[in-house]
Design a protein around this motif. Sequence first.
Motif, PDB file in Angstrom:
ATOM      1  N   TYR A 155      17.058 -13.425   9.082  1.00 51.05           N
ATOM      2  CA  TYR A 155      16.762 -12.650   7.877  1.00 51.05           C
ATOM      3  C   TYR A 155      17.580 -13.246   6.742  1.00 51.05           C
ATOM      4  O   TYR A 155      18.772 -13.491   6.905  1.00 51.05           O
ATOM      5  CB  TYR A 155      17.162 -11.200   8.133  1.00 51.05           C
ATOM      6  CG  TYR A 155      17.104 -10.278   6.953  1.00 51.05           C
ATOM      7  CD1 TYR A 155      15.955  -9.555   6.678  1.00 51.05           C
ATOM      8  CD2 TYR A 155      18.210 -10.086   6.137  1.00 51.05           C
ATOM      9  CE1 TYR A 155      15.911  -8.686   5.609  1.00 51.05           C
ATOM     10  CE2 TYR A 155      18.169  -9.212   5.077  1.00 51.05           C
ATOM     11  CZ  TYR A 155      17.020  -8.518   4.817  1.00 51.05           C
ATOM     12  OH  TYR A 155      16.974  -7.652   3.764  1.00 51.05           O
ATOM     13  N   HIS A 156      16.951 -13.500   5.606  1.00 48.78           N
ATOM     14  CA  HIS A 156      17.666 -14.063   4.467  1.00 48.78           C
ATOM     15  C   HIS A 156      17.162 -13.460   3.172  1.00 48.78           C
ATOM     16  O   HIS A 156      16.001 -13.114   3.050  1.00 48.78           O
ATOM     17  CB  HIS A 156      17.480 -15.577   4.396  1.00 48.78           C
ATOM     18  CG  HIS A 156      18.054 -16.301   5.549  1.00 48.78           C
ATOM     19  ND1 HIS A 156      19.399 -16.465   5.726  1.00 48.78           N
ATOM     20  CD2 HIS A 156      17.474 -16.878   6.615  1.00 48.78           C
ATOM     21  CE1 HIS A 156      19.622 -17.126   6.842  1.00 48.78           C
ATOM     22  NE2 HIS A 156      18.458 -17.379   7.404  1.00 48.78           N
ATOM     23  N   LYS A 157      18.064 -13.391   2.218  1.00 47.75           N
ATOM     24  CA  LYS A 157      17.705 -13.014   0.863  1.00 47.75           C
ATOM     25  C   LYS A 157      17.659 -14.303   0.055  1.00 47.75           C
ATOM     26  O   LYS A 157      18.619 -15.064   0.057  1.00 47.75           O
ATOM     27  CB  LYS A 157      18.742 -12.067   0.278  1.00 47.75           C
ATOM     28  CG  LYS A 157      18.859 -10.757   1.024  1.00 47.75           C
ATOM     29  CD  LYS A 157      19.890  -9.849   0.403  1.00 47.75           C
ATOM     30  CE  LYS A 157      21.271 -10.202   0.882  1.00 47.75           C
ATOM     31  NZ  LYS A 157      22.311  -9.273   0.458  1.00 47.75           N
ATOM     32  N   VAL A 158      16.558 -14.544  -0.610  1.00 42.39           N
ATOM     33  CA  VAL A 158      16.420 -15.758  -1.412  1.00 42.39           C
ATOM     34  C   VAL A 158      15.787 -15.418  -2.751  1.00 42.39           C
ATOM     35  O   VAL A 158      15.122 -14.398  -2.895  1.00 42.39           O
ATOM     36  CB  VAL A 158      15.571 -16.836  -0.689  1.00 42.39           C
ATOM     37  CG1 VAL A 158      16.188 -17.223   0.639  1.00 42.39           C
ATOM     38  CG2 VAL A 158      14.138 -16.393  -0.500  1.00 42.39           C
ATOM     39  N   THR A 159      15.999 -16.304  -3.710  1.00 37.74           N
ATOM     40  CA  THR A 159      15.335 -16.140  -5.002  1.00 37.74           C
ATOM     41  C   THR A 159      14.340 -17.253  -5.260  1.00 37.74           C
ATOM     42  O   THR A 159      13.458 -17.104  -6.083  1.00 37.74           O
ATOM     43  CB  THR A 159      16.346 -16.085  -6.160  1.00 37.74           C
ATOM     44  OG1 THR A 159      17.139 -17.275  -6.130  1.00 37.74           O
ATOM     45  CG2 THR A 159      17.243 -14.865  -6.042  1.00 37.74           C
TER      46      THR A 159
END
Length: 113
Positions: free
Chosen positions: A96-100
């Motif tokens: 799981y990752h948060k990316v922009t």
Amino acid sequence: MVSDSQGERNFAHDLDEANEVVVYAKLPRSFQIPTPVGNYAPDWAIAMQRGKVKHIFFIAETKGSLQSMQLNAIENAKIDCCAKLFKEISTDNVRYHKVTTYQDLVDEMNAVR
């Protein structure tokens, strides 16, 4: 694809153009993860290929910025809960990752050993 923002449209375009992306889906709002502060709906599921290894990513947010000041407190709490949950259940193949940006996603995939 129906998107929530210009950032999502840009992200989808980059996914379409990328050779390492095997398949991706903009997840429906009905796909929800229960958290102590309410249900949370991740934006994307993406399968990527690096060499002969497939990596599967659930992406929480593709907002223009992930600075906590730009997200409300409940949204931040839901994201934090999901990050903890996925950290507990993550394997070498599911993360799981948060990316922009798409480059953030590539950087995360390249960091996986």
